[in-house]
Design a protein around this motif. Structure first.
Motif, PDB file in Angstrom:
ATOM      1  N   THR A  59       0.633  -1.146  -0.025  1.00  0.00           N
ATOM      2  CA  THR A  59       0.036  -0.021   0.047  1.00  0.00           C
ATOM      3  C   THR A  59       0.837   1.284   0.070  1.00  0.00           C
ATOM      4  O   THR A  59       0.272   2.382  -0.082  1.00  0.00           O
ATOM      5  CB  THR A  59      -0.870  -0.031   1.201  1.00  0.00           C
ATOM      6  N   GLU A 120      -9.995  -1.554  -5.364  1.00  0.00           N
ATOM      7  CA  GLU A 120     -10.800  -3.002  -5.465  1.00  0.00           C
ATOM      8  C   GLU A 120      -9.873  -3.943  -5.068  1.00  0.00           C
ATOM      9  O   GLU A 120     -10.468  -5.139  -4.742  1.00  0.00           O
ATOM     10  CB  GLU A 120     -11.174  -3.092  -6.774  1.00  0.00           C
ATOM     11  N   ASP A 122      -7.635  -6.891  -2.827  1.00  0.00           N
ATOM     12  CA  ASP A 122      -7.404  -7.142  -1.376  1.00  0.00           C
ATOM     13  C   ASP A 122      -6.032  -7.898  -1.329  1.00  0.00           C
ATOM     14  O   ASP A 122      -5.884  -8.922  -1.712  1.00  0.00           O
ATOM     15  CB  ASP A 122      -8.635  -8.252  -0.924  1.00  0.00           C
ATOM     16  N   ASP A 124      -4.733  -8.968   1.264  1.00  0.00           N
ATOM     17  CA  ASP A 124      -4.727 -10.204   2.207  1.00  0.00           C
ATOM     18  C   ASP A 124      -5.001 -11.528   1.398  1.00  0.00           C
ATOM     19  O   ASP A 124      -4.891 -12.478   2.137  1.00  0.00           O
ATOM     20  CB  ASP A 124      -5.597  -9.869   3.389  1.00  0.00           C
TER      21      ASP A 124
END
Length: 141
Positions: A59, A120, A122, A124
């Motif tokens: 991120t 959008e 993820d 993880d």
């Protein structure tokens, strides 16, 4: 790599060769360049290699450090860059992403597409290049 071909770099005895990467080039505002490189081995001399990659968080927004003057790059989100590089390497979705796509004034679609991707994705979950296709291809941008 020189404009007219490859340059042979002779190893220095008892020294390390360190290649900086794409994100270091952005952080340093072009002060340190990520070299295009390849290795030619010698049939008569041993070569030892211990690659180590240190990457930002997925991120992380990578941009030139403010102390280095007017920025030469727009913000680049590492997770987007890495996903696009992966897709270019393994899925053959077209041209491989480069940091030049984030150079100021490049007009690259990646600068705006990364916001859509980050909204959008993820990180993880396991990365599925086919499931991410709509976020990784220009036709859906």
């Amino acid at each position: 790599r020189a404009p007219d071909g490859w340059v042979t770099v002779r190893p220095e005895p008892a020294a390390f060769t360190i290649n900086t990467g794409d994100m270091a080039q952005i952080y340093s505002n072009n002060r340190y360049h990520a070299p295009e490189h390849r290795v030619l081995t010698s049939p008569s001399t041993p070569r030892y290699s211990a690659p180590f990659f240190y990457n930002p968080a997925y991120t992380a927004a990578v941009q030139p450090l403010p102390s280095l003057g007017a920025p030469h790059f727009d913000r680049c989100v590492w997770g987007y860059f890495r996903a696009m590089r992966f897709a270019g390497d393994f899925a053959d979705y077209g041209e491989e992403i480069q940091i030049s796509d984030f150079a100021k004034g490049s007009g690259s679609w990646h600068v705006s597409n990364q916001s859509r991707f980050m909204a959008e994705v993820d990180f993880d979950a396991s990365f599925d290049v086919e499931a991410m296709r709509p976020l990784l291809t220009r036709s859906s941008a």
